[in-house]
Design an enzyme around this catalytic site. Structure first.
Site, PDB file in Angstrom:
ATOM      1  N   TYR A  56       0.882  -1.180   0.029  1.00  0.00           N
ATOM      2  CA  TYR A  56      -0.171   0.057   0.138  1.00  0.00           C
ATOM      3  C   TYR A  56       1.056   1.469   0.077  1.00  0.00           C
ATOM      4  CZ  TYR A  56      -3.921  -2.713  -0.073  1.00  0.00           C
ATOM      5  OH  TYR A  56      -5.064  -3.769  -0.354  1.00  0.00           O
ATOM      6  N   ARG A  59       1.680   1.788  -3.584  1.00  0.00           N
ATOM      7  CA  ARG A  59       0.475   2.503  -4.287  1.00  0.00           C
ATOM      8  C   ARG A  59       0.180   4.006  -3.944  1.00  0.00           C
ATOM      9  NH1 ARG A  59      -4.005  -1.834  -3.839  1.00  0.00           N
ATOM     10  NH2 ARG A  59      -5.122  -0.461  -5.360  1.00  0.00           N
ATOM     11  N   GLN A  91     -15.101   1.568  -6.509  1.00  0.00           N
ATOM     12  CA  GLN A  91     -14.231   0.678  -5.950  1.00  0.00           C
ATOM     13  C   GLN A  91     -12.977   1.101  -5.842  1.00  0.00           C
ATOM     14  OE1 GLN A  91     -15.443  -3.382  -7.966  1.00  0.00           O
ATOM     15  NE2 GLN A  91     -15.961  -1.789  -9.556  1.00  0.00           N
ATOM     16  N   HIS A 109     -14.587   0.683  -1.053  1.00  0.00           N
ATOM     17  CA  HIS A 109     -13.481  -0.303  -0.711  1.00  0.00           C
ATOM     18  C   HIS A 109     -12.441   0.798   0.045  1.00  0.00           C
ATOM     19  CE1 HIS A 109     -14.413  -3.346  -4.055  1.00  0.00           C
ATOM     20  NE2 HIS A 109     -15.260  -3.264  -3.169  1.00  0.00           N
ATOM     21  N   CYS A 117      -6.561   3.201  12.617  1.00  0.00           N
ATOM     22  CA  CYS A 117      -5.963   2.932  13.926  1.00  0.00           C
ATOM     23  C   CYS A 117      -6.747   1.637  14.488  1.00  0.00           C
ATOM     24  CB  CYS A 117      -5.648   3.748  14.958  1.00  0.00           C
ATOM     25  SG  CYS A 117      -4.715   3.417  16.160  1.00  0.00           S
ATOM     26  N   CYS A 136      -0.445   6.766  15.712  1.00  0.00           N
ATOM     27  CA  CYS A 136      -1.653   7.039  15.417  1.00  0.00           C
ATOM     28  C   CYS A 136      -1.753   8.573  15.733  1.00  0.00           C
ATOM     29  CB  CYS A 136      -2.542   6.087  16.152  1.00  0.00           C
ATOM     30  SG  CYS A 136      -4.436   7.174  16.011  1.00  0.00           S
ATOM     31  N   ALA A 220     -12.192   4.890 -21.403  1.00  0.00           N
ATOM     32  CA  ALA A 220     -13.177   5.669 -20.705  1.00  0.00           C
ATOM     33  C   ALA A 220     -12.912   7.227 -20.927  1.00  0.00           C
ATOM     34  CB  ALA A 220     -12.877   5.520 -19.161  1.00  0.00           C
TER      35      ALA A 220
HETATM   36  C1  BV8 Z   1     -17.256  -9.278   1.013  1.00  0.00           C
HETATM   37  C2  BV8 Z   1      -9.581  -2.562  -1.857  1.00  0.00           C
HETATM   38  C3  BV8 Z   1     -18.524 -10.262   2.908  1.00  0.00           C
HETATM   39  C4  BV8 Z   1      -8.241  -3.003  -1.828  1.00  0.00           C
HETATM   40  C5  BV8 Z   1     -10.724  -4.491  -3.265  1.00  0.00           C
HETATM   41  C6  BV8 Z   1     -16.944 -16.542  -4.620  1.00  0.00           C
HETATM   42  C7  BV8 Z   1     -18.244 -15.825  -5.134  1.00  0.00           C
HETATM   43  C8  BV8 Z   1     -18.520 -14.598  -5.066  1.00  0.00           C
HETATM   44  C9  BV8 Z   1     -17.741 -13.783  -4.144  1.00  0.00           C
HETATM   45  C10 BV8 Z   1     -16.836 -14.170  -3.597  1.00  0.00           C
HETATM   46  C11 BV8 Z   1     -16.319 -15.576  -3.613  1.00  0.00           C
HETATM   47  N1  BV8 Z   1     -15.234 -15.560  -2.764  1.00  0.00           N
HETATM   48  C12 BV8 Z   1     -15.093 -14.476  -2.154  1.00  0.00           C
HETATM   49  C13 BV8 Z   1     -16.092 -13.823  -2.368  1.00  0.00           C
HETATM   50  C14 BV8 Z   1     -16.220 -12.457  -1.745  1.00  0.00           C
HETATM   51  C15 BV8 Z   1     -15.021 -11.439  -2.316  1.00  0.00           C
HETATM   52  C16 BV8 Z   1     -14.973 -11.593  -3.986  1.00  0.00           C
HETATM   53  O1  BV8 Z   1     -15.725 -11.068  -4.576  1.00  0.00           O
HETATM   54  N2  BV8 Z   1     -13.853 -12.276  -4.313  1.00  0.00           N
HETATM   55  C17 BV8 Z   1     -13.739 -12.319  -5.784  1.00  0.00           C
HETATM   56  C18 BV8 Z   1     -12.182 -12.471  -6.130  1.00  0.00           C
HETATM   57  C19 BV8 Z   1     -14.384 -13.512  -6.103  1.00  0.00           C
HETATM   58  N3  BV8 Z   1     -15.472 -10.159  -2.043  1.00  0.00           N
HETATM   59  C20 BV8 Z   1     -15.008  -9.560  -0.978  1.00  0.00           C
HETATM   60  O2  BV8 Z   1     -14.397 -10.191   0.109  1.00  0.00           O
HETATM   61  C21 BV8 Z   1     -15.657  -8.141  -0.494  1.00  0.00           C
HETATM   62  N4  BV8 Z   1     -16.374  -8.371   0.790  1.00  0.00           N
HETATM   63  O3  BV8 Z   1     -17.665  -9.990   0.255  1.00  0.00           O
HETATM   64  O4  BV8 Z   1     -17.690  -9.296   2.428  1.00  0.00           O
HETATM   65  C22 BV8 Z   1     -18.808  -9.825   4.190  1.00  0.00           C
HETATM   66  C23 BV8 Z   1     -20.220 -10.062   4.535  1.00  0.00           C
HETATM   67  C24 BV8 Z   1     -20.455 -10.011   5.822  1.00  0.00           C
HETATM   68  C25 BV8 Z   1     -19.651  -9.397   6.786  1.00  0.00           C
HETATM   69  C26 BV8 Z   1     -18.288  -9.109   6.447  1.00  0.00           C
HETATM   70  C27 BV8 Z   1     -17.678  -9.655   4.940  1.00  0.00           C
HETATM   71  C28 BV8 Z   1     -14.764  -7.365  -0.368  1.00  0.00           C
HETATM   72  C29 BV8 Z   1     -14.202  -6.913  -1.777  1.00  0.00           C
HETATM   73  C30 BV8 Z   1     -13.211  -5.780  -1.685  1.00  0.00           C
HETATM   74  C31 BV8 Z   1     -11.643  -6.292  -1.879  1.00  0.00           C
HETATM   75  N5  BV8 Z   1     -11.062  -5.108  -2.099  1.00  0.00           N
HETATM   76  N6  BV8 Z   1     -10.023  -3.161  -3.188  1.00  0.00           N
HETATM   77  C32 BV8 Z   1      -7.128  -2.515  -2.844  1.00  0.00           C
HETATM   78  O5  BV8 Z   1      -7.495  -1.851  -3.943  1.00  0.00           O
HETATM   79  O6  BV8 Z   1      -6.039  -2.807  -2.732  1.00  0.00           O
HETATM   80  S1  BV8 Z   1     -11.118  -5.272  -4.578  1.00  0.00           S
HETATM   81  C33 BV8 Z   1      -9.974  -4.524  -5.777  1.00  0.00           C
HETATM   82  O7  BV8 Z   1     -10.280  -5.523  -6.872  1.00  0.00           O
HETATM   83  C34 BV8 Z   1     -10.736  -3.382  -6.614  1.00  0.00           C
HETATM   84  O8  BV8 Z   1     -11.069  -2.487  -5.295  1.00  0.00           O
HETATM   85  C35 BV8 Z   1     -11.509  -3.781  -7.269  1.00  0.00           C
HETATM   86  O9  BV8 Z   1     -12.936  -3.895  -6.870  1.00  0.00           O
HETATM   87  C36 BV8 Z   1     -11.314  -5.237  -7.636  1.00  0.00           C
HETATM   88  C37 BV8 Z   1     -10.754  -5.120  -9.268  1.00  0.00           C
HETATM   89  O10 BV8 Z   1     -11.835  -4.779  -9.904  1.00  0.00           O
HETATM   90  P1  BV8 Z   1     -11.828  -3.549 -11.001  1.00  0.00           P
HETATM   91  O11 BV8 Z   1     -11.885  -2.184 -10.372  1.00  0.00           O
HETATM   92  O12 BV8 Z   1     -13.065  -3.884 -12.041  1.00  0.00           O
HETATM   93  O13 BV8 Z   1     -10.424  -3.599 -11.744  1.00  0.00           O
HETATM   94  P2  BV8 Z   1      -9.917  -4.552 -12.808  1.00  0.00           P
HETATM   95  O14 BV8 Z   1      -8.469  -4.437 -12.994  1.00  0.00           O
HETATM   96  O15 BV8 Z   1     -10.462  -6.359 -12.335  1.00  0.00           O
HETATM   97  O16 BV8 Z   1     -10.819  -4.596 -14.152  1.00  0.00           O
HETATM   98  C38 BV8 Z   1     -10.543  -3.346 -14.795  1.00  0.00           C
HETATM   99  C39 BV8 Z   1     -11.535  -3.087 -15.906  1.00  0.00           C
HETATM  100  O17 BV8 Z   1     -11.426  -1.798 -16.680  1.00  0.00           O
HETATM  101  C40 BV8 Z   1     -11.357  -4.305 -17.071  1.00  0.00           C
HETATM  102  O18 BV8 Z   1     -12.624  -4.721 -17.382  1.00  0.00           O
HETATM  103  C41 BV8 Z   1     -10.541  -3.551 -18.256  1.00  0.00           C
HETATM  104  O19 BV8 Z   1     -11.101  -3.793 -19.362  1.00  0.00           O
HETATM  105  C42 BV8 Z   1     -11.186  -2.086 -17.939  1.00  0.00           C
HETATM  106  N7  BV8 Z   1     -10.069  -0.792 -18.383  1.00  0.00           N
HETATM  107  C43 BV8 Z   1      -8.844  -1.028 -18.338  1.00  0.00           C
HETATM  108  N8  BV8 Z   1      -8.426  -0.092 -19.068  1.00  0.00           N
HETATM  109  C44 BV8 Z   1      -9.613   0.695 -19.305  1.00  0.00           C
HETATM  110  C45 BV8 Z   1     -10.987   0.049 -19.044  1.00  0.00           C
HETATM  111  N9  BV8 Z   1     -12.109   0.663 -19.390  1.00  0.00           N
HETATM  112  C46 BV8 Z   1     -12.100   1.715 -19.953  1.00  0.00           C
HETATM  113  N10 BV8 Z   1     -11.155   2.428 -20.057  1.00  0.00           N
HETATM  114  C47 BV8 Z   1      -9.727   2.365 -19.918  1.00  0.00           C
HETATM  115  N11 BV8 Z   1      -8.574   2.814 -20.230  1.00  0.00           N
END
Ligand code: BV8
Length: 229
Positions: A56, A59, A91, A109, A117, A136, A220
């Site tokens: 982090y 980043r 996100q 997110h 803290c 902190c 975008a």
């Molecule tokens: C939760 C912060 C429950 C950190 C992030 C199985 C099935 C379903 C769900 C799950 C599962 N197993 C686990 C889960 C849950 C899990 C999940 O979904 N996992 C996935 C891997 C399957 N989710 C969680 O854990 C969430 N919490 O479910 O909690 C709960 C319930 C009760 C009580 C407690 C808990 C929490 C998820 C949040 C994780 N943190 N980020 C950090 O940033 O370091 S996620 C992180 O990855 C990002 O924030 C973002 O959300 C994600 C990546 O996604 P994108 O933003 O879409 O980025 P990506 O690169 O993937 O895509 C970019 C897109 O842009 C592409 O399509 C590309 O084509 C396009 N693009 C590129 N360039 C351009 C463009 N478009 C236009 N113009 C351009 N120039």
């Protein structure tokens, strides 16, 4: 957009890609040979805090050298001028939407410029590194600060506010997200169930593309200003 009054916009890493911030997919979901899902978790932080803090710190430093692009600017203009309800749910942990002027914004997110803290639970603005385990600003305890970022397995922020807005939406627009991560990836289905029109603006079809009534593919910085105009 005649009969459209309430809009919800969801953004992902793709909206910041042309500002020079790597998306998760473009980096192949990897950072220093680690899968993001393996670093962005409470377990990883417990197991190897230095690794996660470095991830982090790197980043946070990189993001501060970037600037908002035409897509962020167009969304900020929409926010300033749209007379109906508008909510931008991002996100992303970068602050490019705010720096472009967006106001009606939720970081589901978390934010890279906040430190949380684990001692006193207070979140503080933090632009420097956390690797040296600083004190902190609120309680003074050292070594208890973590990034104020929602990791996998943690509950995203302000979900009630987000679902309330989606249930009132006439239009749901998803911009620059792969639709790989829940619950954000499920918002389009909530929107359809609420009777909203759904539009995807993305470089390529996302994993949820088939849920959208309309999808436009391209950068975008081209698609978003065109749509906002
Ligand atoms: C939760 C912060 C429950 C950190 C992030 C199985 C099935 C379903 C769900 C799950 C599962 N197993 C686990 C889960 C849950 C899990 C999940 O979904 N996992 C996935 C891997 C399957 N989710 C969680 O854990 C969430 N919490 O479910 O909690 C709960 C319930 C009760 C009580 C407690 C808990 C929490 C998820 C949040 C994780 N943190 N980020 C950090 O940033 O370091 S996620 C992180 O990855 C990002 O924030 C973002 O959300 C994600 C990546 O996604 P994108 O933003 O879409 O980025 P990506 O690169 O993937 O895509 C970019 C897109 O842009 C592409 O399509 C590309 O084509 C396009 N693009 C590129 N360039 C351009 C463009 N478009 C236009 N113009 C351009 N120039």
């Amino acid at each position: 957009m005649s009969n459209i009054r309430n809009i919800v916009v969801l953004t992902g890493a793709g909206v910041s890609a042309e500002s020079g911030i790597d998306t998760f997919r473009d980096a192949g979901g990897l950072w220093e040979q680690h899968r993001v899902e393996d670093v962005a978790t409470p377990e990883a932080f417990a197991r190897d805090p230095e690794l996660v803090l470095r991830f982090y710190d790197m980043r946070r430093e990189a993001i501060q050298t970037k600037a908002p692009n035409a897509a962020h600017a167009a969304l900020a203009r929409l926010d300033a001028e749209w007379p109906g309800e508008l909510l931008i749910v991002t996100q992303n942990i970068d602050d490019l939407h705010e720096r472009a002027g967006a106001k009606r914004l939720i970081h589901m997110h978390g934010e890279h410029l906040n430190a949380w803290c684990t001692g006193c639970d207070v979140r503080s603005r933090w632009t420097g590194p956390l690797i040296d385990r600083p004190a902190c600003p609120a309680c003074g305890a050292a070594g208890l600060l973590r990034p104020d970022v929602v990791w996998f397995g943690e509950m995203p922020y302000r979900m009630e506010d987000i679902y309330r807005a989606i249930n009132r939406a006439d239009l749901f627009v998803s911009i620059g997200t792969s639709g790989a991560v829940y619950p954000a990836a499920g918002f389009v289905r909530e929107a359809r169930a609420a009777g909203a029109m759904t539009l995807e603006l993305n470089m390529e079809p996302s994993q949820g593309s088939h849920w959208f009534t309309e999808a436009r593919h391209g950068p975008a910085t081209q698609l978003v200003p065109e749509w906002v105009e």
